[in-house]
Design an enzyme around this catalytic site. Sequence first.
Site, PDB file in Angstrom:
ATOM      1  N   HIS A  19     -12.486 -17.220 -22.216  1.00  0.00           N
ATOM      2  CA  HIS A  19     -13.784 -17.075 -22.648  1.00  0.00           C
ATOM      3  C   HIS A  19     -15.177 -17.394 -22.017  1.00  0.00           C
ATOM      4  O   HIS A  19     -14.873 -18.244 -20.925  1.00  0.00           O
ATOM      5  CB  HIS A  19     -13.734 -18.165 -24.066  1.00  0.00           C
ATOM      6  CG  HIS A  19     -13.858 -19.465 -23.824  1.00  0.00           C
ATOM      7  ND1 HIS A  19     -13.580 -20.530 -24.588  1.00  0.00           N
ATOM      8  CD2 HIS A  19     -14.680 -20.334 -22.742  1.00  0.00           C
ATOM      9  CE1 HIS A  19     -13.844 -21.674 -24.074  1.00  0.00           C
ATOM     10  NE2 HIS A  19     -14.280 -21.725 -22.970  1.00  0.00           N
ATOM     11  N   GLU A  76     -14.631 -16.108 -27.887  1.00  0.00           N
ATOM     12  CA  GLU A  76     -13.161 -16.192 -27.617  1.00  0.00           C
ATOM     13  C   GLU A  76     -12.360 -15.278 -27.872  1.00  0.00           C
ATOM     14  O   GLU A  76     -12.758 -13.916 -28.185  1.00  0.00           O
ATOM     15  CB  GLU A  76     -12.469 -17.302 -28.918  1.00  0.00           C
ATOM     16  CG  GLU A  76     -13.214 -18.511 -29.001  1.00  0.00           C
ATOM     17  CD  GLU A  76     -12.687 -19.532 -28.137  1.00  0.00           C
ATOM     18  OE1 GLU A  76     -12.261 -19.255 -27.078  1.00  0.00           O
ATOM     19  OE2 GLU A  76     -12.312 -20.600 -28.673  1.00  0.00           O
ATOM     20  N   ASP A 109     -24.224 -22.244 -26.095  1.00  0.00           N
ATOM     21  CA  ASP A 109     -23.747 -22.401 -27.309  1.00  0.00           C
ATOM     22  C   ASP A 109     -23.792 -24.346 -27.946  1.00  0.00           C
ATOM     23  O   ASP A 109     -24.444 -24.941 -27.030  1.00  0.00           O
ATOM     24  CB  ASP A 109     -22.206 -22.293 -27.228  1.00  0.00           C
ATOM     25  CG  ASP A 109     -21.784 -22.582 -25.703  1.00  0.00           C
ATOM     26  OD1 ASP A 109     -22.406 -23.479 -25.363  1.00  0.00           O
ATOM     27  OD2 ASP A 109     -20.497 -22.146 -25.371  1.00  0.00           O
ATOM     28  N   ASN A 161      -8.774 -19.817 -21.556  1.00  0.00           N
ATOM     29  CA  ASN A 161      -8.299 -18.615 -22.054  1.00  0.00           C
ATOM     30  C   ASN A 161      -9.210 -17.323 -21.840  1.00  0.00           C
ATOM     31  O   ASN A 161      -9.222 -16.302 -22.403  1.00  0.00           O
ATOM     32  CB  ASN A 161      -8.095 -18.922 -23.786  1.00  0.00           C
ATOM     33  CG  ASN A 161      -9.746 -19.168 -24.102  1.00  0.00           C
ATOM     34  OD1 ASN A 161     -10.696 -19.042 -23.489  1.00  0.00           O
ATOM     35  ND2 ASN A 161      -9.842 -19.485 -25.620  1.00  0.00           N
TER      36      ASN A 161
HETATM   37  C1  F6R Z   1     -19.956 -24.170 -22.318  1.00  0.00           C
HETATM   38  C2  F6R Z   1     -19.415 -22.940 -22.376  1.00  0.00           C
HETATM   39  C3  F6R Z   1     -17.900 -22.547 -22.150  1.00  0.00           C
HETATM   40  C4  F6R Z   1     -17.615 -23.448 -20.896  1.00  0.00           C
HETATM   41  C5  F6R Z   1     -16.009 -23.541 -20.616  1.00  0.00           C
HETATM   42  C6  F6R Z   1     -15.518 -24.175 -19.521  1.00  0.00           C
HETATM   43  O1  F6R Z   1     -21.410 -24.078 -22.644  1.00  0.00           O
HETATM   44  O2  F6R Z   1     -20.055 -22.074 -22.790  1.00  0.00           O
HETATM   45  O3  F6R Z   1     -17.474 -21.460 -22.058  1.00  0.00           O
HETATM   46  O4  F6R Z   1     -18.062 -23.005 -19.640  1.00  0.00           O
HETATM   47  O5  F6R Z   1     -15.325 -23.596 -21.680  1.00  0.00           O
HETATM   48  O6  F6R Z   1     -15.605 -25.597 -19.697  1.00  0.00           O
HETATM   49  P1  F6R Z   1     -15.295 -26.517 -18.469  1.00  0.00           P
HETATM   50  O7  F6R Z   1     -16.437 -26.279 -17.477  1.00  0.00           O
HETATM   51  O8  F6R Z   1     -15.575 -27.736 -19.254  1.00  0.00           O
HETATM   52  O9  F6R Z   1     -14.020 -26.286 -18.210  1.00  0.00           O
END
Ligand code: F6R
Length: 241
Positions: free
Chosen positions: A138, A143, A67, A136
Amino acid sequence: MQVHLYDSSAQVGQAAAILIGAQLIGKPGSVLGLATGSTPIPTYRELIRMHRAGAVDFSSAVSFNLDEYCRLPEQHPCSYHYFMRNEFFNHVNFAPSNTHMPNGNAVDLLAECARYDQVIAKAGGIDLQLLGIGRNGHIGFNEPSDQFVYGCHVVKLTPSTIQANRRFFDTEADVPREAISLGIGSIISAKRIVLLATGYDKAQAVCRAIREDIDPATQASILRTHPDVIFLLDRAAASKL
Ligand code: F6R
């Protein structure tokens, strides 16, 4: 699915790096799906260490990131382009033309989503997808929703994700409201999926993903339908299982 528990986030990173290293030894031209965020940083550090020690070679590997924020310049220190260069690509021997990220600054974002899916398909799909998980539930920026979206798409980030990612930006108002994310289809089509979760703030999402119904309200729950998925968790992230 396999679930492995570790005492620390450093150990989770080492275990993930071993799986990625083994993948590259078995198939040097592997297509890796990569993630950003805090969780994979120990994995990237360990892979850099293994590369410097001569154990892991990225010269014919291909990567696709999950992403990128929309309308954030690639040079911005919070962009995922910047993150990947800084935390990983600048320290290993990927051919730059083999690393791919969605362009969140494309004039036509929908065309960019279609292009990104096509390039992944042309590369033969993803061999090993590395994932974090949002508080959450994701994965990528898919989301919580009433549906799983198959293809790459533009996402409106939820207040919970904006709040979670605020820590990287000066103010909450600076956090982009939209992102391009790989869809659940490309993620679930990966041959192997390795999900990392560390810290208490992920415990609820991990528990819902593993124990509750497969439900788009917890997008990570879809991973249970995959034949080769490995969760690497520290004890805090596993504390509600
Ligand atoms: C990032 C991504 C997100 C993160 C998730 C956890 O490329 O795809 O799904 O893996 O938001 O983020 P952290 O590791 O910062 O808690």
